[in-house]
Design a protein around this motif. Structure first.
Motif, PDB file in Angstrom:
ATOM      1  N   PHE A   1     -14.418  -0.375   5.812  1.00  0.00           N
ATOM      2  CA  PHE A   1     -13.881   0.959   5.518  1.00  0.00           C
ATOM      3  C   PHE A   1     -12.588   0.883   4.707  1.00  0.00           C
ATOM      4  O   PHE A   1     -11.918   1.891   4.508  1.00  0.00           O
ATOM      5  CB  PHE A   1     -13.628   1.730   6.816  1.00  0.00           C
ATOM      6  N   ASP A   2     -12.223  -0.339   4.243  1.00  0.00           N
ATOM      7  CA  ASP A   2     -10.999  -0.555   3.465  1.00  0.00           C
ATOM      8  C   ASP A   2      -9.766  -0.080   4.230  1.00  0.00           C
ATOM      9  O   ASP A   2      -8.848   0.509   3.654  1.00  0.00           O
ATOM     10  CB  ASP A   2     -11.088   0.139   2.098  1.00  0.00           C
TER      11      ASP A   2
ATOM     12  N   HIS B   1       0.821  -1.210   0.000  1.00  0.00           N
ATOM     13  CA  HIS B   1       0.000   0.000   0.000  1.00  0.00           C
ATOM     14  C   HIS B   1       0.853   1.258   0.000  1.00  0.00           C
ATOM     15  O   HIS B   1       0.546   2.234  -0.670  1.00  0.00           O
ATOM     16  CB  HIS B   1      -0.935  -0.009   1.217  1.00  0.00           C
TER      17      HIS B   1
ATOM     18  N   ILE C   1     -10.967   1.640  -4.463  1.00  0.00           N
ATOM     19  CA  ILE C   1     -11.443   2.623  -5.435  1.00  0.00           C
ATOM     20  C   ILE C   1     -10.442   2.772  -6.577  1.00  0.00           C
ATOM     21  O   ILE C   1     -10.815   2.796  -7.764  1.00  0.00           O
ATOM     22  CB  ILE C   1     -11.676   3.989  -4.751  1.00  0.00           C
TER      23      ILE C   1
ATOM     24  N   LEU D   1     -10.989  10.782  -9.039  1.00  0.00           N
ATOM     25  CA  LEU D   1     -11.408   9.980  -7.891  1.00  0.00           C
ATOM     26  C   LEU D   1     -11.695  10.867  -6.689  1.00  0.00           C
ATOM     27  O   LEU D   1     -10.891  11.729  -6.337  1.00  0.00           O
ATOM     28  CB  LEU D   1     -10.309   8.968  -7.522  1.00  0.00           C
ATOM     29  N   ARG D   2     -12.820  10.614  -6.039  1.00  0.00           N
ATOM     30  CA  ARG D   2     -13.150  11.390  -4.837  1.00  0.00           C
ATOM     31  C   ARG D   2     -12.386  10.877  -3.621  1.00  0.00           C
ATOM     32  O   ARG D   2     -12.032  11.635  -2.725  1.00  0.00           O
ATOM     33  CB  ARG D   2     -14.661  11.338  -4.576  1.00  0.00           C
ATOM     34  N   THR D   3     -12.147   9.561  -3.584  1.00  0.00           N
ATOM     35  CA  THR D   3     -11.314   8.963  -2.540  1.00  0.00           C
ATOM     36  C   THR D   3     -10.288   8.074  -3.227  1.00  0.00           C
ATOM     37  O   THR D   3     -10.518   7.595  -4.341  1.00  0.00           O
ATOM     38  CB  THR D   3     -12.142   8.118  -1.554  1.00  0.00           C
ATOM     39  N   ARG D   4      -9.158   7.825  -2.539  1.00  0.00           N
ATOM     40  CA  ARG D   4      -8.068   7.102  -3.187  1.00  0.00           C
ATOM     41  C   ARG D   4      -7.618   5.885  -2.390  1.00  0.00           C
ATOM     42  O   ARG D   4      -6.427   5.582  -2.332  1.00  0.00           O
ATOM     43  CB  ARG D   4      -6.886   8.055  -3.422  1.00  0.00           C
ATOM     44  N   ASN D   5      -8.554   5.198  -1.767  1.00  0.00           N
ATOM     45  CA  ASN D   5      -8.160   3.946  -1.139  1.00  0.00           C
ATOM     46  C   ASN D   5      -7.910   2.911  -2.229  1.00  0.00           C
ATOM     47  O   ASN D   5      -8.221   3.126  -3.404  1.00  0.00           O
ATOM     48  CB  ASN D   5      -9.210   3.470  -0.125  1.00  0.00           C
ATOM     49  N   THR D   6      -7.337   1.776  -1.840  1.00  0.00           N
ATOM     50  CA  THR D   6      -6.910   0.812  -2.848  1.00  0.00           C
ATOM     51  C   THR D   6      -8.070   0.232  -3.647  1.00  0.00           C
ATOM     52  O   THR D   6      -7.946   0.004  -4.856  1.00  0.00           O
ATOM     53  CB  THR D   6      -6.119  -0.337  -2.187  1.00  0.00           C
TER      54      THR D   6
END
Length: 291
Positions: free
Chosen positions: A176-177, A90, A117, A110-115
């Motif tokens: 919540f990833d 990560h 998404i 992208l609005r959020t940048r977790n893995t």
């Protein structure tokens, strides 16, 4: 021009560890030609030696962030299906990545940048370019954990209570990833996985418990490791994996029980891993999905 001649070719986007090699071997055993996109920051160079020994394997090296190069490589090779196998740390995704124009454009939208998404967006871009991203467990279904106790020793009452509690916590953070693993002792959460990964989380829990023991804590020494899939796990990427290194880390940390999610967790080196666990008194159990 794309190479559409001959049998269908599978694209393998290879991260680190043994996962890419297991998938590569399974695909080749079925006679599938494989075009490997090896990530310079992650993939074991052994992949080149595999290609030298097997004409059914092509290897192309690229860096994280080179999405256009990935697409162009697969289109030239005639790849229409691809699979991701192997971890990309990560912290690599968020620190080492140098996006090309295509990936930079994707990131900006992208609005959020977790893995989840990020990889989901990459999968959509690949699909738009005619490259379908398929399940990471393709060709490896026999390695998925079965339901029930997998070792000779069953979890004792305290470990079962730890599993029950750990599942509730792990499912919460996974939704919540944040991570997919928690480490529990005496129904108290000792460590929660974030970007460091499962093994590092177990190591941290062991270090913390050693400190607590030195301070004469009332917490019990034994640790239970609980690993789950995400509630809406996309089997195309970030599938839970357990292997020998996890068992060795548990032994070092003083963990006595491991719970994984049946049908959605890959067990690498299964026989050797289970034998090592049994020799060390570790109980391993596969809990049913939705438990």
């Amino acid at each position: 021009m794309p190479d559409r001649s001959g049998p269908e070719k599978l694209g393998l986007i290879a991260g680190n560890g043994r996962f890419p090699f297991l998938l590569l071997d399974a695909a080749r055993a079925e006679g599938v030609e494989v075009v490997v996109a090896a990530i310079k920051e992650e993939t074991d160079p052994e992949i080149d030696r595999r290609a030298q020994a097997d004409s059914g394997i092509q290897v192309h090296w690229l860096s994280l962030g080179e999405l256009s190069k990935l697409i162009e490589t697969y289109q030239r090779a005639g790849v229409t299906r691809a699979v991701m196998a192997g971890q990309v740390k990560h912290k690599q995704i968020f620190s080492s990545i140098r996006p090309d124009w295509r990936l930079a454009k994707l990131l900006l939208n992208l609005r959020t940048r977790n893995t989840d998404i990020l990889l989901g967006a990459v999968a959509k871009v690949l699909g738009d370019e005619g490259i379908e991203l398929i399940s990471s467990t393709a060709f490896l279904e026999p390695l998925l954990a079965q339901e029930g106790v997998l070792t000779k020793r069953e979890p004792d009452e305290d470990e079962r209570k730890n599993i029950e509690y750990g599942l509730s916590v792990a499912k919460g953070i996974a939704s919540f990833d944040i991570g997919q693993t928690v480490v529990v002792a005496a129904q108290a959460c000792v460590a929660v996985e974030a970007m460091e990964g499962t093994d590092a989380t177990i190591e941290r829990a062991g270090e913390l418990m050693r400190t607590l023991d030195e301070e004469a804590s009332t917490l019990q020494r034994r640790l239970t490791v609980v690993k789950v899939a995400k509630p809406k796990q996309d089997m195309r990427f970030d599938v839970p994996v357990i292997g020998m290194r996890t068992i060795e880390t548990m032994i070092s940390a003083g963990a006595s029980c491991l719970s994984v999610e049946a049908g959605r967790t890959l067990l690498f080196d299964r026989d050797t891993m289970l034998q090592k666990a049994e020799e060390s008194g570790i109980a391993i159990v596969g809990v049913p999905r939705g438990y």
